[in-house]
Design a protein around this motif. Structure first.
Motif, PDB file in Angstrom:
ATOM      1  N   ILE A 162       0.818  -1.216   0.000  1.00 11.13           N
ATOM      2  CA  ILE A 162       0.000   0.000   0.000  1.00 11.13           C
ATOM      3  C   ILE A 162       0.852   1.266   0.000  1.00 11.13           C
ATOM      4  O   ILE A 162       0.579   2.208  -0.749  1.00 11.13           O
ATOM      5  CB  ILE A 162      -1.031  -0.017   1.171  1.00 11.13           C
ATOM      6  CG1 ILE A 162      -1.993   1.180   1.097  1.00 11.13           C
ATOM      7  CG2 ILE A 162      -0.361  -0.042   2.531  1.00 11.13           C
ATOM      8  CD1 ILE A 162      -3.051   1.052   0.072  1.00 11.13           C
ATOM      9  N   SER A 202      -2.492  -8.004   6.005  1.00  7.61           N
ATOM     10  CA  SER A 202      -3.028  -6.776   6.602  1.00  7.61           C
ATOM     11  C   SER A 202      -2.214  -6.345   7.816  1.00  7.61           C
ATOM     12  O   SER A 202      -2.042  -5.159   8.063  1.00  7.61           O
ATOM     13  CB  SER A 202      -4.511  -6.929   6.962  1.00  7.61           C
ATOM     14  OG  SER A 202      -4.692  -7.943   7.912  1.00  7.61           O
ATOM     15  N   TYR A 206      -0.191  -4.014   5.152  1.00  3.71           N
ATOM     16  CA  TYR A 206      -1.189  -2.955   4.974  1.00  3.71           C
ATOM     17  C   TYR A 206      -1.180  -1.941   6.122  1.00  3.71           C
ATOM     18  O   TYR A 206      -1.016  -0.739   5.910  1.00  3.71           O
ATOM     19  CB  TYR A 206      -2.578  -3.585   4.792  1.00  3.71           C
ATOM     20  CG  TYR A 206      -3.673  -2.549   4.679  1.00  3.71           C
ATOM     21  CD1 TYR A 206      -3.810  -1.806   3.513  1.00  3.71           C
ATOM     22  CD2 TYR A 206      -4.547  -2.296   5.734  1.00  3.71           C
ATOM     23  CE1 TYR A 206      -4.794  -0.832   3.399  1.00  3.71           C
ATOM     24  CE2 TYR A 206      -5.534  -1.326   5.627  1.00  3.71           C
ATOM     25  CZ  TYR A 206      -5.655  -0.605   4.461  1.00  3.71           C
ATOM     26  OH  TYR A 206      -6.622   0.358   4.355  1.00  3.71           O
TER      27      TYR A 206
END
Ligand code: SF4
Ligand code: SF4
Length: 375
Positions: A162, A202, A206
């Motif tokens: 990201i 995640s 992330y």
């Protein structure tokens, strides 16, 4: 009120997280929802109905949506020629923006164009050549005089770093995007979770990446006085700075931002097309200001300490509950991580406002513009 106007259900691309997931989800049970599988492929109602519907709300905003909305550009032209909306916007994969004449493109208040980051990643998710076409088209609409807001709309999942990809969108020399929004592919499909590594990604990529982005965002304010339009971060910062509590969907789904199907029926969100239980009227006779509202009424959101800032994330994911409770919790952890990343930066932002380096008004934005804020 805001309405997604679905011009067509067809799309020219076969993206991994959309078409690909549909194929893998084929045998999945869709709960007790009665679905209408016979919706017309293209908008099949008289545009005069849409105009009459829109005239009942002086602030009505229409966002063309699909499938890929530009596959029915004739309908878009007809609507823009005959319907008196306050604003028009479009959410597009960007492949056919060159098919619409500048006299229409330049009237858009906002264009949300799907791009997932650099060429390698965008073409991996969306198909070879997709990236190049988007970049050519965004350059050309700017040259042709588009001066509205152009938002890179990014879908993220495990192959996305990201921080790296958002930074690339903001700073690449060919076309630095002025606004970026991202959305997690999480909780939308039935059986994808078990094939994926969502938790690992995640927590390891992330959330740390979002924290770095929030830090970078405030660094930019310090160094340049600019408040970059990184929508998930901007929207949460705006809430924290203003003390706004938002226990309704931040995307507006089901209460201020609806969708019009190709048959004219109104639904809470375009993802809920064909779900008869959620038909809220038809543009032929509905009043846009008196539509029924659909709220999140269930656990875990109703008991969540984050509800005031999160709003329940996604109505569709909430009502369909396609991911298990445990998997859903992992998505909520990403919301918690995002909120925390912004909270940490709030004291720095307040100092910058006090010093006059940025203004409180720099954190305002047009709500319900297709950026859901909570990814
Ligand atoms: S964090 Fe999760 S449980 Fe909490 S309000 Fe958002 S979606 Fe609902
Ligand atoms: S967040 Fe969910 S309910 Fe809101 S617009 Fe996106 S898909 Fe629809």
């Amino acid at each position: 009120m805001f309405f997604h106007v679905v011009t067509t259900t067809e799309c020219n691309l076969q993206c991994r997280y959309c078409f690909g997931e549909t194929m893998d989800d084929f045998d999945e049970d869709f709960g007790d929802f009665e679905l209408d599988y016979n919706l017309p492929k293209k908008a099949a109602y008289d545009v005069a109905y849409l105009d009459r519907f829109c005239r009942k709300d002086p602030d009505c905003v229409f966002t063309f949506y699909g499938g890929e909305p530009l596959l029915n550009a004739d309908f878009m032209r007809e609507v823009m020629d005959h319907v008196k909306a306050k604003h028009f916007m479009v959410q597009t994969n960007g492949q056919f923006l060159d098919r619409l004449e500048p006299k229409y493109v330049n009237r858009f208040h906002t264009i949300l164009v799907s791009i997932d980051g650099n060429e390698e990643l965008t073409d991996f998710y969306r198909g070879k050549g997709t990236f190049r076409k988007v970049m050519n088209n965004v350059n050309s609409i700017m040259q042709n005089g588009f001066r509205g807001e152009l938002i890179a709309r990014v879908t993220v999942m495990e192959q996305t770093d990201i921080y790296r990809q958002v930074m690339w969108l903001l700073t690449n020399p060919e076309f630095p995007f002025p606004s970026v929004h991202w959305q997690l592919n999480a909780g939308f499909w039935g059986n994808d979770y078990k094939r994926r590594t969502f938790k690992q990604w995640s927590t390891q990529n992330y959330m740390p990446g979002v924290e770095r982005l929030a830090h970078f965002w405030v660094d930019q304010m310090e160094q340049t006085g600019r408040v970059l339009r990184l929508y998930p971060i901007l929207g949460i910062a705006h809430s924290l700075l203003s003390g706004e509590k938002q226990s309704l969907m931040r995307c507006g789904g089901g209460w201020i931002n609806y969708a019009v199907q190709t048959d004219g029926y109104i639904i809470p969100c375009p993802t809920m097309w064909g779900m008869k239980k959620y038909y809220l009227g038809n543009i032929a006779d509905a009043d846009p200001l008196k539509l029924g509202k659909v709220f999140v009424e269930d656990k875990p959101c109703t008991q969540c300490d984050l509800l005031g800032v999160c709003g329940g994330r996604c109505l569709y994911a909430n009502v369909t509950k396609r991911w298990s409770d445990e998997a859903y919790d992992e998505v909520c952890e990403t919301v918690r991580g995002l909120v925390k990343s912004v909270e940490i930066q709030v004291p720095r932002i307040r100092l910058l406002i006090q010093a006059g380096k940025v203004q409180a008004s720099d954190f305002e934005y047009m709500k319900y513009n297709g950026c859901e804020i909570i990814p």
